[in-house]
Scaffold this active site. Sequence first.
Site, PDB file in Angstrom:
ATOM      1  N   ASP A  13       0.869  -1.182   0.000  1.00 19.43           N
ATOM      2  CA  ASP A  13       0.000   0.000   0.000  1.00 19.43           C
ATOM      3  C   ASP A  13       0.904   1.231   0.000  1.00 19.43           C
ATOM      4  O   ASP A  13       2.108   1.132   0.236  1.00 19.43           O
ATOM      5  CB  ASP A  13      -0.872  -0.019   1.272  1.00 19.43           C
ATOM      6  CG  ASP A  13      -1.754   1.220   1.380  1.00 19.43           C
ATOM      7  OD1 ASP A  13      -2.407   1.576   0.384  1.00 19.43           O
ATOM      8  OD2 ASP A  13      -1.783   1.846   2.459  1.00 19.43           O
ATOM      9  N   SER A  14       0.300   2.381  -0.220  1.00 20.96           N
ATOM     10  CA  SER A  14       1.055   3.629  -0.151  1.00 20.96           C
ATOM     11  C   SER A  14       1.539   3.903   1.281  1.00 20.96           C
ATOM     12  O   SER A  14       2.465   4.669   1.479  1.00 20.96           O
ATOM     13  CB  SER A  14       0.165   4.782  -0.594  1.00 20.96           C
ATOM     14  OG  SER A  14      -1.017   4.788   0.189  1.00 20.96           O
ATOM     15  N   CYS A  76      -3.797  -1.036  -2.091  1.00 24.75           N
ATOM     16  CA  CYS A  76      -4.098   0.387  -2.306  1.00 24.75           C
ATOM     17  C   CYS A  76      -4.973   0.569  -3.556  1.00 24.75           C
ATOM     18  O   CYS A  76      -4.645   0.046  -4.628  1.00 24.75           O
ATOM     19  CB  CYS A  76      -2.772   1.104  -2.485  1.00 24.75           C
ATOM     20  SG  CYS A  76      -2.890   2.841  -2.839  1.00 24.75           S
ATOM     21  N   GLU A 156      -6.400   9.333   9.247  1.00 23.29           N
ATOM     22  CA  GLU A 156      -5.056   9.104   9.803  1.00 23.29           C
ATOM     23  C   GLU A 156      -4.796   9.943  11.042  1.00 23.29           C
ATOM     24  O   GLU A 156      -4.091   9.527  11.953  1.00 23.29           O
ATOM     25  CB  GLU A 156      -3.995   9.442   8.755  1.00 23.29           C
ATOM     26  CG  GLU A 156      -3.540   8.225   8.015  1.00 23.29           C
ATOM     27  CD  GLU A 156      -2.695   8.559   6.813  1.00 23.29           C
ATOM     28  OE1 GLU A 156      -1.812   9.426   6.916  1.00 23.29           O
ATOM     29  OE2 GLU A 156      -2.935   7.954   5.766  1.00 23.29           O
ATOM     30  N   CYS A 188     -11.216   3.177  -1.103  1.00 20.93           N
ATOM     31  CA  CYS A 188      -9.963   3.648  -0.507  1.00 20.93           C
ATOM     32  C   CYS A 188      -9.696   2.812   0.743  1.00 20.93           C
ATOM     33  O   CYS A 188     -10.640   2.467   1.476  1.00 20.93           O
ATOM     34  CB  CYS A 188     -10.096   5.122  -0.130  1.00 20.93           C
ATOM     35  SG  CYS A 188      -8.640   5.788   0.711  1.00 20.93           S
ATOM     36  N   HIS A 190      -8.632   3.511   3.588  1.00 17.20           N
ATOM     37  CA  HIS A 190      -8.951   4.099   4.890  1.00 17.20           C
ATOM     38  C   HIS A 190     -10.444   4.094   5.235  1.00 17.20           C
ATOM     39  O   HIS A 190     -10.811   4.144   6.406  1.00 17.20           O
ATOM     40  CB  HIS A 190      -8.506   5.558   4.921  1.00 17.20           C
ATOM     41  CG  HIS A 190      -7.027   5.776   4.850  1.00 17.20           C
ATOM     42  ND1 HIS A 190      -6.222   5.159   3.917  1.00 17.20           N
ATOM     43  CD2 HIS A 190      -6.216   6.560   5.594  1.00 17.20           C
ATOM     44  CE1 HIS A 190      -4.978   5.564   4.102  1.00 17.20           C
ATOM     45  NE2 HIS A 190      -4.940   6.415   5.098  1.00 17.20           N
TER      46      HIS A 190
END
Length: 268
Positions: A13-14, A76, A156, A188, A190
Amino acid sequence: MQHQPSEPIGIFDSGIGGLTVANAIIRALPNEDIIYFGDTAHLPYGEKSADAIRYYALRIAKFLLERHCKMVVIACNSASSAAYRVLLEFFKGQALFVNVVDPLVESVAARRFHKVGVIATKATIQSGIYEQQLLHLQPGLEVRPLATPLLAPMIEEGFVHNEVSQVVLESYLGHEQLRGIEALLLACTHYPLIKPEIEAFFKNQVEVFDSTDVVAAEVKRKLSEHQLLNDRRRHAHRFFVSDYTPTFEHTTRIFYREEISLEHYAMW
Ligand code: DGL
């Protein structure tokens, strides 16, 4: 492709948001070992060009294949949108590849909605991948994509289930673009963390889909199809990041249900 069931699954993932996907895979497949790579040096991918993301993804996939991963999961969405086809082509026959777009699209298209929304980073929305894939499986479906770039940094920073997240969500989800949708795809890493808030915004009148469990199911299906499911429990997960800060380590607790320690790997 010569792989053994005992080899690990690579996930990248990023950054650390992909731990939502890693967690779902570990819960679905408790015998598997995971090598996770978070490219924290280049976070956020959602603001990068497709070319830059492809370049990063090629290097990270190489890293995972050098560690004998039998499968590479692109956790991701931004990287799945920009780099999946390139990785498949470049590493043809060297390992199994799974992206997070296809399983989500398939599960939604199977439901035959008339109008669905997609929220994601700018990179994912600009790629047009969800629209293309959904229309491929269900021609005539009305797809309403909307970039929601504030959501990932907001999550985050721990702004979830509070006044800040409520205001930001109201602004995005109340957008004209999403009016009248029957389902919403959370495209996404998140967003599963704010799924209950999103459902509450729509008063449970809109069905909300995320890619965690459907991706875990796809990983299981593909490994089983290739007789690569591990039958012995070993617990040797490793979590690498390309840039290390105590904040990253702290943030892992938001995305992963257990305490984990990050290893710094200076890839760049
Ligand atoms: N992991 C990214 C995604 O799913 C979100 C964070 C970023 O922009 O790097 O698109």
